[in-house]
Enzyme design. Structure first.
Site, PDB file in Angstrom:
ATOM      1  N   CYS A 265      45.131  38.847  44.646  1.00  0.00           N
ATOM      2  CA  CYS A 265      43.858  38.919  43.030  1.00  0.00           C
ATOM      3  C   CYS A 265      42.860  40.026  43.849  1.00  0.00           C
ATOM      4  O   CYS A 265      43.614  41.141  43.398  1.00  0.00           O
ATOM      5  CB  CYS A 265      43.004  37.390  42.804  1.00  0.00           C
ATOM      6  SG  CYS A 265      41.722  37.509  41.663  1.00  0.00           S
TER       7      CYS A 265
ATOM      8  N   HIS B 241      46.702  34.034  41.274  1.00  0.00           N
ATOM      9  CA  HIS B 241      46.435  32.724  42.520  1.00  0.00           C
ATOM     10  C   HIS B 241      47.123  32.088  42.938  1.00  0.00           C
ATOM     11  O   HIS B 241      47.358  30.828  42.026  1.00  0.00           O
ATOM     12  CB  HIS B 241      44.955  32.212  42.049  1.00  0.00           C
ATOM     13  CG  HIS B 241      44.118  32.712  42.550  1.00  0.00           C
ATOM     14  ND1 HIS B 241      43.241  33.414  43.379  1.00  0.00           N
ATOM     15  CD2 HIS B 241      43.214  33.526  41.271  1.00  0.00           C
ATOM     16  CE1 HIS B 241      42.168  33.876  43.232  1.00  0.00           C
ATOM     17  NE2 HIS B 241      42.399  34.170  42.173  1.00  0.00           N
TER      18      HIS B 241
ATOM     19  N   GLU C 186      47.503  30.027  44.921  1.00  0.00           N
ATOM     20  CA  GLU C 186      47.276  28.783  45.438  1.00  0.00           C
ATOM     21  C   GLU C 186      46.295  28.143  44.833  1.00  0.00           C
ATOM     22  O   GLU C 186      46.369  26.382  45.230  1.00  0.00           O
ATOM     23  CB  GLU C 186      46.173  29.324  47.083  1.00  0.00           C
ATOM     24  CG  GLU C 186      44.588  29.721  46.547  1.00  0.00           C
ATOM     25  CD  GLU C 186      44.450  31.179  45.704  1.00  0.00           C
ATOM     26  OE1 GLU C 186      43.661  31.112  45.597  1.00  0.00           O
ATOM     27  OE2 GLU C 186      45.944  32.113  45.726  1.00  0.00           O
TER      28      GLU C 186
END
Length: 196
Positions: free
Chosen positions: A77, A175, A177
């Site tokens: 990001c 992202h 994650e």
């Protein structure tokens, strides 16, 4: 394998650490230069505003360290955006790893872009086992235009770089994650070693 997440005050550090733990690895949070340089893999996270994040990097001297790392580095990001030449956000000079300037979405679309979007035109081993048009999670008001270093695209009013790569450096605007199984696979590919 020693995995270091660069700790410079970015916001999404713990969620990245937990995602890596779910894959069966342990990651260390660190701003220590020697520890970062000795890592097998480095993750450069980021949530926040470009100019203040860059100021934190300069205060710690990490702005000189990150571009010279020799091991695989993954920017996430804002981390990816700071690896670019510059950003319109706060008129910020970046680390200059990727030869592209980050710009703001124009007024024809609502910013920030928040939510799930497709990635297409996948060009790197980072996306091994990932199908074209899989969905990933994004939160951003600025983007890197398409360029020679683009390895994945997304579209929000226009096509832009969802991921970049150059030498040992990789970056994702999204992202991983927070991108469910697709994101975990991308993180696993990065940690297991990428052949471009």
């Amino acid at each position: 394998m020693k995995i270091v997440i660069i700790n410079y005050g970015a916001g999404n550090i713990q969620s990245i650490k937990f995602a890596i733990k779910r894959l069966g690895y342990e990651a260390v949070l660190s701003s220590d230069v020697e520890e970062i340089q000795s890592a097998d893999k480095v993750i450069f996270p980021g949530v926040g505003e470009a100019s203040s994040a860059m100021a934190k990097l300069r205060e710690s001297g990490l702005d000189k360290i990150v571009p010279n790392l020799k091991q695989p580095v993954l920017g996430i990001c804002l981390g990816m955006q700071l690896m670019c030449h510059s950003s319109e956000e706060g008129n910020t000079t970046g680390l200059g790893i990727f030869d592209v300037d980050v710009v703001k979405f124009n007024s024809t679309v609502k910013v920030p872009q928040i939510g799930w979007n497709q990635i297409t035109n996948l060009k790197s081993g980072l996306f091994k086992g990932i199908d074209d048009k899989e969905h990933i999670y994004l939160v951003h008001s600025f983007y890197a235009p398409l360029c020679e270093e683009t390895i994945a695209q997304s579209e929000y009013g226009l096509k832009y770089s969802a991921a970049l790569a150059k030498d040992n450096f990789y970056g994702t605007q999204f992202h991983p994650e927070k991108s469910s199984g697709v994101g975990e696979r991308i993180l696993e590919n990065f940690l297991n070693g990428i052949t471009f």
